[in-house]
Scaffold this motif. Structure first.
Motif, PDB file in Angstrom:
ATOM      1  N   GLU A  62      -4.331   2.013  -8.545  1.00 43.90           N
ATOM      2  CA  GLU A  62      -5.024   3.024  -7.750  1.00 43.90           C
ATOM      3  C   GLU A  62      -6.322   2.468  -7.170  1.00 43.90           C
ATOM      4  OE1 GLU A  62      -6.365   7.730  -7.877  1.00 43.90           O
ATOM      5  OE2 GLU A  62      -5.444   6.786  -9.655  1.00 43.90           O
ATOM      6  N   LEU A 114      -8.612  -2.666   0.923  1.00 39.66           N
ATOM      7  CA  LEU A 114      -7.162  -2.681   1.143  1.00 39.66           C
ATOM      8  C   LEU A 114      -6.596  -4.072   1.372  1.00 39.66           C
ATOM      9  CD1 LEU A 114      -6.772   0.313   3.635  1.00 39.66           C
ATOM     10  CD2 LEU A 114      -6.697   0.386   1.141  1.00 39.66           C
ATOM     11  N   TYR A 119     -10.988   7.720   3.002  1.00 37.60           N
ATOM     12  CA  TYR A 119      -9.663   8.321   2.871  1.00 37.60           C
ATOM     13  C   TYR A 119      -9.274   9.080   4.141  1.00 37.60           C
ATOM     14  CZ  TYR A 119      -5.686  11.073   1.583  1.00 37.60           C
ATOM     15  OH  TYR A 119      -4.435  11.629   1.592  1.00 37.60           O
ATOM     16  N   ILE A 150       0.226   5.474   0.312  1.00 35.21           N
ATOM     17  CA  ILE A 150      -0.741   6.543   0.556  1.00 35.21           C
ATOM     18  C   ILE A 150      -0.042   7.873   0.313  1.00 35.21           C
ATOM     19  CG2 ILE A 150      -2.311   7.576   2.228  1.00 35.21           C
ATOM     20  CD1 ILE A 150      -1.449   4.455   3.505  1.00 35.21           C
ATOM     21  N   LEU A 197       0.828  -1.195   0.000  1.00 35.65           N
ATOM     22  CA  LEU A 197       0.000   0.000   0.000  1.00 35.65           C
ATOM     23  C   LEU A 197       0.869   1.254   0.000  1.00 35.65           C
ATOM     24  CD1 LEU A 197      -3.129   0.393   0.219  1.00 35.65           C
ATOM     25  CD2 LEU A 197      -2.739   0.879   2.642  1.00 35.65           C
ATOM     26  N   VAL A 231      -4.292   6.762  -3.255  1.00 33.81           N
ATOM     27  CA  VAL A 231      -3.936   5.507  -2.599  1.00 33.81           C
ATOM     28  C   VAL A 231      -3.787   4.430  -3.662  1.00 33.81           C
ATOM     29  CG1 VAL A 231      -4.619   3.782  -0.888  1.00 33.81           C
ATOM     30  CG2 VAL A 231      -5.231   6.190  -0.542  1.00 33.81           C
ATOM     31  N   ARG A 282      -2.326   0.224  -4.417  1.00 31.14           N
ATOM     32  CA  ARG A 282      -1.873  -1.055  -3.880  1.00 31.14           C
ATOM     33  C   ARG A 282      -1.207  -1.814  -5.014  1.00 31.14           C
ATOM     34  NH1 ARG A 282      -5.994  -5.449  -1.520  1.00 31.14           N
ATOM     35  NH2 ARG A 282      -6.352  -5.700  -3.752  1.00 31.14           N
TER      36      ARG A 282
END
Length: 228
Positions: free
Chosen positions: A150, A204, A158, A137, A135, A144, A146
């Motif tokens: 996006e 996530l 957020y 940020i 991840l 964000v 991963r």
């Protein structure tokens, strides 16, 4: 990151265990057995970090948290046998960087200390891009990703994630997250926070296990897992 660490605990065996653990990790150690000694040594030795027990013979350790943190650049970890949620929340709200319950795993304690020292060393402002596993940020661009892809988050998702990212590796209390994400404009019930975190985890963590990115500190708050 080597540091000078002040251990505040009235139990000789705990101080010995902590000293051996810290010195093996390359840290310098000073010891205090009560609150009076702790304040005197903090003023004389200028430690980078404090490991503070709450059950001291001369005063309650909670009252020492804001005093031993100094100007806010000193790391303070509570290391206590008290495991009540109210105690943990109170210590964190008073400014403790983390709370470790006795009996503790020494490797975990060192990791918690390392994360807190790194955060303090980077200054009060969070890094523009915070990494937690795959991840990333981007706090400046509110973006964000991963593994380079996006992720699309709602504003509340957020806001919650950004606050956790600013304290990566450390627990943030429910009340602090709610105040930051909801402010005074909406009804800040904890059920709303739980829904937001559940949705965040779905975006996530899948297909990883629940809690692999956002850890739950039961009754206290949440922690964004980062590299120790």
């Amino acid at each position: 990151m080597a540091a000078k660490v002040l251990i505040v605990d009235d139990e000789v065996a705990i101080r010995r265990l902590l000293r051996n653990t810290l010195e093996r990790a390359g840290h310098q150690v000073v010891e205090a057995r009560d609150g009076r000694d702790a304040l005197a040594l903090a003023a004389a030795e200028h430690p980078d970090a404090v490991l503070l027990d709450l059950g001291l013979p001369d005063r309650d350790g909670l009252g020492l948290v804001p005093l031993l943190r100094g100007d806010g650049q000193r790391v303070l970890l509570v290391v206590s046998a008290r495991d009540a949620t109210e105690e943990k929340v109170a210590a964190l709200d008073l400014g403790a960087d983390d709370y470790v319950t006795k009996p503790f795993d020494t490797d975990e304690l060192l990791a918690r200390l390392r994360v807190a020292l790194r955060h303090r060393g980077s200054g009060s402002a969070a890094a523009p891009i915070v990494h937690a596993g795959e991840l990333a940020i981007d706090l400046d661009r509110r973006r964000v990703t991963r593994a380079g892809e996006e992720l699309h988050l709602t504003r509340k998702e957020y806001d919650v994630l950004a606050l956790l990212a600013q304290h990566v590796g450390r627990v943030v209390t429910h009340d602090r997250i709610i105040a930051a994400a909801w402010g005074g404009d909406e009804d800040p019930r904890i059920e709303y926070l739980r829904i937001v975190v559940r949705n965040l985890r779905g975006k996530l963590e899948a297909p990883l296990p629940v809690g692999s990115v956002i850890a739950n500190e039961l009754g206290v708050g949440y922690r964004l897992r980062g590299e120790g």
